[in-house]
Design a protein around this motif. Structure first.
Motif, PDB file in Angstrom:
ATOM      1  N   LEU A   1      32.078  -1.247  10.862  1.00 45.38           N
ATOM      2  CA  LEU A   1      32.502  -2.576  10.573  1.00 45.38           C
ATOM      3  C   LEU A   1      33.879  -2.700  10.354  1.00 45.38           C
ATOM      4  N   GLN A   2      34.480  -1.704   9.800  1.00 45.97           N
ATOM      5  CA  GLN A   2      35.993  -1.520   9.598  1.00 45.97           C
ATOM      6  C   GLN A   2      36.709  -1.428  10.740  1.00 45.97           C
ATOM      7  N   ALA A   3      36.330  -0.803  11.582  1.00 47.47           N
ATOM      8  CA  ALA A   3      36.878  -0.517  13.026  1.00 47.47           C
ATOM      9  C   ALA A   3      36.897  -1.756  13.845  1.00 47.47           C
ATOM     10  N   VAL A   4      35.653  -2.362  14.002  1.00 47.54           N
ATOM     11  CA  VAL A   4      35.460  -3.712  14.659  1.00 47.54           C
ATOM     12  C   VAL A   4      36.284  -4.752  14.073  1.00 47.54           C
ATOM     13  N   LEU A   5      36.567  -4.896  12.580  1.00 50.91           N
ATOM     14  CA  LEU A   5      37.337  -5.917  12.030  1.00 50.91           C
ATOM     15  C   LEU A   5      38.609  -5.631  12.374  1.00 50.91           C
ATOM     16  N   VAL A   6      39.341  -4.476  11.986  1.00 50.65           N
ATOM     17  CA  VAL A   6      40.540  -4.198  12.427  1.00 50.65           C
ATOM     18  C   VAL A   6      40.929  -4.434  13.863  1.00 50.65           C
ATOM     19  N   ARG A   7      39.991  -4.006  14.943  1.00 52.12           N
ATOM     20  CA  ARG A   7      40.388  -4.217  16.238  1.00 52.12           C
ATOM     21  C   ARG A   7      40.428  -5.742  16.442  1.00 52.12           C
ATOM     22  N   SER A   8      39.553  -6.474  15.928  1.00 56.25           N
ATOM     23  CA  SER A   8      39.476  -7.909  16.065  1.00 56.25           C
ATOM     24  C   SER A   8      40.825  -8.838  15.495  1.00 56.25           C
ATOM     25  N   ARG A   9      41.423  -8.210  14.394  1.00 60.76           N
ATOM     26  CA  ARG A   9      42.749  -8.598  13.672  1.00 60.76           C
ATOM     27  C   ARG A   9      43.797  -8.352  14.681  1.00 60.76           C
ATOM     28  N   LEU A  10      43.750  -7.051  15.157  1.00 63.73           N
ATOM     29  CA  LEU A  10      44.903  -6.820  15.943  1.00 63.73           C
ATOM     30  C   LEU A  10      44.956  -7.639  17.483  1.00 63.73           C
ATOM     31  N   ARG A  11      43.851  -8.120  17.867  1.00 63.11           N
ATOM     32  CA  ARG A  11      43.635  -8.807  18.958  1.00 63.11           C
ATOM     33  C   ARG A  11      44.110 -10.395  18.766  1.00 63.11           C
TER      34      ARG A  11
END
Length: 239
Positions: free
Chosen positions: A228-238
């Motif tokens: 979940l953390q990986a997906v959230l960070v990726r979403s924020r970066l994009r």
């Protein structure tokens, strides 16, 4: 007087990155500059200060990156091998004296599973010097890692285990990209909060009744948390 045109065989750092990215997709200009600052590369400089890499420089960099990726060699051992090669000495390419950084078991998508958290690398026993060499960090960095609680040992514990080696190696990679141990305290605090939450879900009573099932549940929760953390960070970066 105008500056002579660079030879066609000389590449700028951006072109070098383009050349190596297919084999090393995580490579960055910052990483190349770091290896130069460590004395592993010595590209030519124009009068304007721009780096110019020869074919030999590019192949030397490729060699360094392959040894880090495939053999987990620390920079100190790579430097010694390169020095031997520069002097025309056949280098010792076997590195028996340095402990390899343990790898996490990941799923096909590169993210952790419950098995990632069920395994342990704590059986290794390393001295301080062993840890510094294997993690490719200096003494000041290790001091800062321990000061900020990223590695914690019992008062009577004189050795470092495999998990300490993993942390030290990762912090060293963060340092290469400009983040010091003091910047990483948030990860320790987040880990403490997550473990406390998981322990609330898996109650002490459940642990007593079925220890194996409780441990499997905690491992599954930990894997989902990191995913979940990986997906959230990726979403924020994009975003």
């Amino acid at each position: 007087m105008t500056e002579p045109l660079p030879e066609l065989s000389r590449l700028g750092i951006g072109k070098v990155l383009d050349e190596l990215l297919p084999e090393f997709p995580d490579l960055t200009i910052t990483k190349i500059r770091y290896l130069e600052s460590e004395g592993l590369l010595e590209p030519e400089r124009t009068s304007s200060g721009y780096r110019k890499f020869s074919f030999g420089d590019v192949e030397r960099l490729r060699f360094i990156l392959r040894q880090q990726r495939d053999k987990f060699w620390p920079l100190g051992h790579i430097r010694q091998v390169l020095d031997d090669m520069d002097r025309g000495v056949v280098p010792d390419t076997e590195q028996g004296s340095t402990t390899r950084v343990p790898h996490l078991s990941l799923a096909g998508d590169g993210l952790p599973t419950a098995e990632t958290f069920a395994e342990s690398s704590s059986n290794a026993r390393l001295s301080r010097d062993d840890l510094l060499e294997s993690a490719a960090i200096d003494s000041a960095t290790l001091d800062a890692i321990e000061e900020h609680g990223l590695i914690q040992r019992r008062p009577s514990q004189t050795y470092y285990d495999g998990e300490a080696l993993q942390v030290a190696a990762l912090v060293g990679q963060f340092a290469e990209l400009g983040l010091e141990p003091r910047h990483l305290r948030m990860f320790r605090a987040a880990a403490d909060r997550e473990v406390a939450l998981f322990e609330q879900v898996v109650t002490p009573r459940a642990r007593r009744l079925d220890k194996d099932a409780a441990e499997q549940t905690v491992s599954a929760l930990a894997a989902l948390s990191v995913r979940l953390q990986a997906v959230l960070v990726r979403s924020r970066l994009r975003g």
